[in-house]
Motif scaffolding. Structure first.
Motif, PDB file in Angstrom:
ATOM      1  N   ASN A 113      -2.303  10.197 -29.092  1.00 29.10           N
ATOM      2  CA  ASN A 113      -3.209   9.073 -28.837  1.00 29.10           C
ATOM      3  C   ASN A 113      -3.416   8.147 -30.032  1.00 29.10           C
ATOM      4  O   ASN A 113      -4.363   7.371 -30.043  1.00 29.10           O
ATOM      5  CB  ASN A 113      -4.565   9.600 -28.359  1.00 29.10           C
ATOM      6  CG  ASN A 113      -5.281  10.417 -29.442  1.00 29.10           C
ATOM      7  OD1 ASN A 113      -4.665  10.868 -30.396  1.00 29.10           O
ATOM      8  ND2 ASN A 113      -6.590  10.586 -29.284  1.00 29.10           N
ATOM      9  N   LYS A 132     -12.371  10.420 -31.113  1.00 28.71           N
ATOM     10  CA  LYS A 132     -11.654   9.146 -31.046  1.00 28.71           C
ATOM     11  C   LYS A 132     -11.843   8.347 -32.340  1.00 28.71           C
ATOM     12  O   LYS A 132     -12.898   8.423 -32.980  1.00 28.71           O
ATOM     13  CB  LYS A 132     -12.150   8.319 -29.853  1.00 28.71           C
ATOM     14  CG  LYS A 132     -11.752   8.900 -28.505  1.00 28.71           C
ATOM     15  CD  LYS A 132     -12.208   8.016 -27.360  1.00 28.71           C
ATOM     16  CE  LYS A 132     -11.773   8.571 -26.009  1.00 28.71           C
ATOM     17  NZ  LYS A 132     -12.245   7.707 -24.887  1.00 28.71           N
ATOM     18  N   ASN A 133     -10.842   7.566 -32.677  1.00 23.96           N
ATOM     19  CA  ASN A 133     -10.890   6.775 -33.908  1.00 23.96           C
ATOM     20  C   ASN A 133     -12.086   5.830 -33.951  1.00 23.96           C
ATOM     21  O   ASN A 133     -12.723   5.651 -34.989  1.00 23.96           O
ATOM     22  CB  ASN A 133      -9.592   5.968 -34.073  1.00 23.96           C
ATOM     23  CG  ASN A 133      -8.500   6.787 -34.748  1.00 23.96           C
ATOM     24  OD1 ASN A 133      -8.785   7.710 -35.491  1.00 23.96           O
ATOM     25  ND2 ASN A 133      -7.256   6.446 -34.464  1.00 23.96           N
ATOM     26  N   GLU A 134     -12.415   5.232 -32.809  1.00 25.38           N
ATOM     27  CA  GLU A 134     -13.513   4.268 -32.786  1.00 25.38           C
ATOM     28  C   GLU A 134     -14.871   4.932 -33.017  1.00 25.38           C
ATOM     29  O   GLU A 134     -15.851   4.267 -33.361  1.00 25.38           O
ATOM     30  CB  GLU A 134     -13.535   3.482 -31.466  1.00 25.38           C
ATOM     31  CG  GLU A 134     -13.599   4.343 -30.227  1.00 25.38           C
ATOM     32  CD  GLU A 134     -12.234   4.612 -29.626  1.00 25.38           C
ATOM     33  OE1 GLU A 134     -12.156   4.784 -28.386  1.00 25.38           O
ATOM     34  OE2 GLU A 134     -11.235   4.655 -30.388  1.00 25.38           O
ATOM     35  N   ASP A 135     -14.929   6.263 -32.832  1.00 28.17           N
ATOM     36  CA  ASP A 135     -16.176   6.982 -33.051  1.00 28.17           C
ATOM     37  C   ASP A 135     -16.296   7.562 -34.462  1.00 28.17           C
ATOM     38  O   ASP A 135     -17.352   8.077 -34.843  1.00 28.17           O
ATOM     39  CB  ASP A 135     -16.311   8.139 -32.038  1.00 28.17           C
ATOM     40  CG  ASP A 135     -16.415   7.631 -30.606  1.00 28.17           C
ATOM     41  OD1 ASP A 135     -16.957   6.526 -30.429  1.00 28.17           O
ATOM     42  OD2 ASP A 135     -15.966   8.336 -29.694  1.00 28.17           O
ATOM     43  N   THR A 182      -8.141  19.032 -26.993  1.00 30.71           N
ATOM     44  CA  THR A 182      -6.895  18.384 -27.443  1.00 30.71           C
ATOM     45  C   THR A 182      -5.678  18.806 -26.625  1.00 30.71           C
ATOM     46  O   THR A 182      -4.588  18.261 -26.799  1.00 30.71           O
ATOM     47  CB  THR A 182      -6.651  18.694 -28.927  1.00 30.71           C
ATOM     48  OG1 THR A 182      -6.637  20.116 -29.118  1.00 30.71           O
ATOM     49  CG2 THR A 182      -7.736  18.083 -29.790  1.00 30.71           C
ATOM     50  N   GLN A 206      -6.349  13.689 -31.177  1.00 31.65           N
ATOM     51  CA  GLN A 206      -7.494  13.930 -32.050  1.00 31.65           C
ATOM     52  C   GLN A 206      -8.686  14.373 -31.206  1.00 31.65           C
ATOM     53  O   GLN A 206      -8.886  13.867 -30.096  1.00 31.65           O
ATOM     54  CB  GLN A 206      -7.878  12.648 -32.804  1.00 31.65           C
ATOM     55  CG  GLN A 206      -6.967  12.315 -33.949  1.00 31.65           C
ATOM     56  CD  GLN A 206      -7.447  11.104 -34.725  1.00 31.65           C
ATOM     57  OE1 GLN A 206      -6.776  10.660 -35.609  1.00 31.65           O
ATOM     58  NE2 GLN A 206      -8.615  10.561 -34.399  1.00 31.65           N
ATOM     59  N   TYR A 250     -13.417  16.046 -27.703  1.00 35.82           N
ATOM     60  CA  TYR A 250     -12.484  16.178 -26.590  1.00 35.82           C
ATOM     61  C   TYR A 250     -11.555  17.382 -26.793  1.00 35.82           C
ATOM     62  O   TYR A 250     -11.119  17.664 -27.913  1.00 35.82           O
ATOM     63  CB  TYR A 250     -11.634  14.912 -26.462  1.00 35.82           C
ATOM     64  CG  TYR A 250     -12.465  13.667 -26.228  1.00 35.82           C
ATOM     65  CD1 TYR A 250     -12.809  13.271 -24.934  1.00 35.82           C
ATOM     66  CD2 TYR A 250     -12.913  12.898 -27.302  1.00 35.82           C
ATOM     67  CE1 TYR A 250     -13.578  12.127 -24.717  1.00 35.82           C
ATOM     68  CE2 TYR A 250     -13.686  11.765 -27.097  1.00 35.82           C
ATOM     69  CZ  TYR A 250     -14.017  11.385 -25.801  1.00 35.82           C
ATOM     70  OH  TYR A 250     -14.785  10.253 -25.593  1.00 35.82           O
ATOM     71  N   GLY A 274      -8.361  15.868 -23.082  1.00 34.23           N
ATOM     72  CA  GLY A 274      -9.191  14.689 -22.927  1.00 34.23           C
ATOM     73  C   GLY A 274     -10.549  14.963 -22.318  1.00 34.23           C
ATOM     74  O   GLY A 274     -11.409  14.071 -22.308  1.00 34.23           O
ATOM     75  N   TYR A 300      -1.091  15.090 -34.080  1.00 34.01           N
ATOM     76  CA  TYR A 300      -1.767  13.884 -33.562  1.00 34.01           C
ATOM     77  C   TYR A 300      -0.756  12.813 -33.138  1.00 34.01           C
ATOM     78  O   TYR A 300      -0.686  11.729 -33.704  1.00 34.01           O
ATOM     79  CB  TYR A 300      -2.705  13.291 -34.612  1.00 34.01           C
ATOM     80  CG  TYR A 300      -3.764  14.238 -35.106  1.00 34.01           C
ATOM     81  CD1 TYR A 300      -4.342  15.169 -34.260  1.00 34.01           C
ATOM     82  CD2 TYR A 300      -4.192  14.196 -36.426  1.00 34.01           C
ATOM     83  CE1 TYR A 300      -5.309  16.042 -34.711  1.00 34.01           C
ATOM     84  CE2 TYR A 300      -5.165  15.063 -36.879  1.00 34.01           C
ATOM     85  CZ  TYR A 300      -5.719  15.987 -36.025  1.00 34.01           C
ATOM     86  OH  TYR A 300      -6.670  16.841 -36.482  1.00 34.01           O
TER      87      TYR A 300
END
Length: 325
Positions: A304, A178-181, A219, A175, A217, A267, A301
């Motif tokens: 990660n 990032k998922n946390e963002d 990919t 992705q 990022y 990345g 995807y």
């Protein structure tokens, strides 16, 4: 005893004996013999051209024809086995090797092209076994071409195998945010409602909603080919050419962290989320192109995220909601 013939002589008033000349007798005999010889020759010719009379040469030719038919039958059985084996290789080539290396399968039309329309076997017509010879010849020609195509395909697969490491790093497999963002998955690939016109239209990528300044990022490994705001709608955007037919686009950035011509690794941070261009709110518009055709980024995807995360993102992305651009 030979008959004696006479004729009446009116001058002498008497019957006179007819004397046959010796040369005439010989001529009659010769004529008879010639006529008999011609008749015999004609009868011989007629017998030769009837099915009731076979010469040793005819019997030899008949045996050769039967042997030829047998050889063609054996050749056809061997061809059938070769076709079956080749079909298995072609199936693995299309559905295993090419799938693994993300290469376009070779269609049946491509493998068998060039054998329709024009009668290339016209020279084999008008013989007793024309259909047998033509069908076998055509079958071998098709098989020969398929073998050539398959050989070239395996050469290509071998080259892809050598470049496997490069290929795997080039595929856009993570992705871009990032998922946390993420705040949420704003919109997926497919037909969505336009935020400005409210008309349903095709959305060629995925929208990742995040705060302005959130890192974006790369990919996959590649070279940045575009880093500007010259494309209508995308605002500040970057295009990365990954090779092997892959390109990715990152739109509506607040600013870049990469320039055109720069090599990047998967990345690497290439920019930051923004709302430049035709955008309703801060987000990243992300596209994946394969051989010039836009494809669903959701299919890539696997680098990660977990299976559980993938299922959740897939459900959100497939909702027909409103896009942010």
């Amino acid at each position: 005893m030979a008959k004696v013939k006479y004729y009446y002589d009116p001058e002498n008033l008497a019957f006179t004996k007819i004397k046959t000349k010796k040369g005439r007798k010989i001529g009659v005999i010769v004529l008879f013999l010639v006529a008999a010889a011609l008749f015999g020759f004609l009868c011989f010719v007629v017998l030769l051209n009837t099915p009731f009379f076979e010469t040793p040469k005819d019997r030899l030719q008949a045996r050769e024809i039967e042997y030829m038919k047998l050889q063609y039958e054996v050749l056809n059985r061997k061809s059938a086995l070769m076709e079956e084996a080749l079909s298995s290789v072609e199936d693995r080539d299309n559905n295993v090797y090419r799938t693994y290396f993300n290469s376009v399968p070779i269609t049946d039309e491509q493998r068998k092209a060039g054998f329709g329309g024009v009668n290339r076997y016209k020279g084999l017509d008008n013989y007793d076994n024309s259909e047998l010879v033509k069908n076998t010849t055509r079958r071998l020609d098709v098989l020969s071409k398929e073998l050539v195509i398959q050989s070239k395909s395996l050469d290509e697969i071998a080259k892809l195998a050598k470049d496997k490491a490069k290929l795997l790093t080039a595929i856009p497999a993570i992705q871009p945010v990032k998922n946390e963002d993420l705040r949420h998955m704003a919109s997926g690939f497919g037909y969505r409602s336009d935020p400005f016109t409210k008309i349903r239209k095709f959305h060629a990528g995925m929208d990742f909603s995040a705060r302005t300044g959130t890192p974006i990022y790369a990919t996959g490994d590649g070279v940045v080919t575009v880093a500007d705001a010259n494309s209508s709608g995308y605002g500040n955007h970057i295009v990365i050419r990954h090779g092997y037919g892959y390109e990715t686009l990152y739109g509506h950035m607040s600013k870049y962290k990469a320039r055109a011509g720069q090599k990047v690794k998967r990345g690497d941070i290439i920019g930051y989320v923004g709302s430049t261009g035709r955008s309703e709110a801060p987000h990243l518009h992300y596209e994946v192109h394969k051989n010039g055709t836009v494809v669903n980024p959701l299919n890539f995807y696997y680098g990660n995220i977990s299976a559980k995360e993938y299922i959740l993102i897939s459900k959100l992305a497939n909702q027909e909601n409103q896009s942010l651009d």
